[in-house]
Scaffold this motif. Sequence first.
Motif, PDB file in Angstrom:
ATOM      1  N   ASP A  53     -17.590  36.971 125.241  1.00  9.07           N
ATOM      2  CA  ASP A  53     -17.668  38.187 124.433  1.00  9.07           C
ATOM      3  C   ASP A  53     -17.047  39.312 125.255  1.00  9.07           C
ATOM      4  O   ASP A  53     -16.766  39.154 126.448  1.00  9.07           O
ATOM      5  N   LEU A  89     -16.927  35.485 120.689  1.00  4.33           N
ATOM      6  CA  LEU A  89     -18.071  35.582 119.783  1.00  4.33           C
ATOM      7  C   LEU A  89     -19.036  36.597 120.401  1.00  4.33           C
ATOM      8  O   LEU A  89     -18.645  37.369 121.247  1.00  4.33           O
ATOM      9  N   SER A  90     -20.297  36.596 119.998  1.00  4.18           N
ATOM     10  CA  SER A  90     -21.288  37.444 120.663  1.00  4.18           C
ATOM     11  C   SER A  90     -21.831  36.699 121.871  1.00  4.18           C
ATOM     12  O   SER A  90     -21.772  35.460 121.938  1.00  4.18           O
ATOM     13  N   ARG A  93     -24.457  34.059 120.969  1.00  6.71           N
ATOM     14  CA  ARG A  93     -23.847  32.864 120.377  1.00  6.71           C
ATOM     15  C   ARG A  93     -23.072  32.065 121.422  1.00  6.71           C
ATOM     16  O   ARG A  93     -23.088  30.828 121.415  1.00  6.71           O
ATOM     17  N   GLU A  96     -25.733  30.091 123.302  1.00  6.60           N
ATOM     18  CA  GLU A  96     -26.366  29.011 122.538  1.00  6.60           C
ATOM     19  C   GLU A  96     -25.370  27.899 122.179  1.00  6.60           C
ATOM     20  O   GLU A  96     -25.719  26.714 122.214  1.00  6.60           O
ATOM     21  N   LEU A  97     -24.140  28.273 121.810  1.00  3.05           N
ATOM     22  CA  LEU A  97     -23.156  27.249 121.419  1.00  3.05           C
ATOM     23  C   LEU A  97     -22.665  26.442 122.615  1.00  3.05           C
ATOM     24  O   LEU A  97     -22.277  25.277 122.465  1.00  3.05           O
ATOM     25  N   ASP A 102     -21.322  22.699 121.631  1.00  2.00           N
ATOM     26  CA  ASP A 102     -20.190  23.024 120.752  1.00  2.00           C
ATOM     27  C   ASP A 102     -18.978  23.469 121.568  1.00  2.00           C
ATOM     28  O   ASP A 102     -17.839  23.247 121.166  1.00  2.00           O
ATOM     29  N   THR A 106     -18.914  28.785 129.216  1.00  2.00           N
ATOM     30  CA  THR A 106     -18.914  30.216 128.961  1.00  2.00           C
ATOM     31  C   THR A 106     -19.023  30.945 130.295  1.00  2.00           C
ATOM     32  O   THR A 106     -19.565  30.397 131.266  1.00  2.00           O
TER      33      THR A 106
END
Length: 274
Positions: A53, A89-90, A93, A96-97, A102, A106
């Motif tokens: 993000d 994304l945020s 997210r 969590e992703l 997924d 990150t």
Amino acid sequence: MIKTPMMKPMGVLVSVICICFLIAARMSADAQTDQASVPGFANGEYQIELVVDDWPPMVAEDMEGFGKHSRHVTDIFSGMGFQVKFVFLSWPRAYELTKSGDYVGTFPWLKTRERDRDFLIPEHGIAQSYHKGFYKASRYPDGLDVTDFDDVKRLGLQPVVVASYWQEQEFKNRGIEAEVVTNPEAAWRFLEAGRGDILFEEEEVAWHDLKNVFGEDVVKRFASTEAITVEPMYILISRHHPDGERLLRAFDAFMETPAGQKICQKWSFCRVDP
């Protein structure tokens, strides 16, 4: 057959050419073996997707190279033979992703017990962070002697924190009631309006945000404490992504090589062993 003086050198040349082909073939085979151990190479894919993000100037969709930390990461994966795609994304997210598998990774995140449990975290970071406390100089003209979060409680300070930022949990652990806001701009405006005493943030990010929110003149009204934490920031790698384990091993192995060390020296974030 009678050999002439020219034929002997020709025979040596042919032998040399053959040896060169054998060496080249061996090197190619070794390279394929190494690449097969790195996620993506085995199936011919050379791109890794990392979910992030905006956190300017470290990570930003509209900045050159997607921000300072993104350039670090690009350098590392380029050295490993990969192209990196940043998916914006945020932060919740992104977390969590990646946790669910997924996405494979990150960044940039500090290491905590919870994150160490939820993710694979390399031994090597991708940046060094300097977190400081920021406050209005006019409110505390003699400065604030704050060296850790416990000093916030000792001095009776009202901290401001962005929801879901790691500092929020630090305050909860110490029974400190913080003013929780939704985004960094709101946090700085709370501080400027006197609705809070101190805001903790990464040093470069803080000054960047202040300039963007208030402009150069207002920035002069703020001061900072000494660094309360000096810690590496990491890529969090998914435990549930099929390439997670291999990426962890490949990442740390590359960072131990001369090429990896050259990158961390260039950006001043090399690991310092105790």
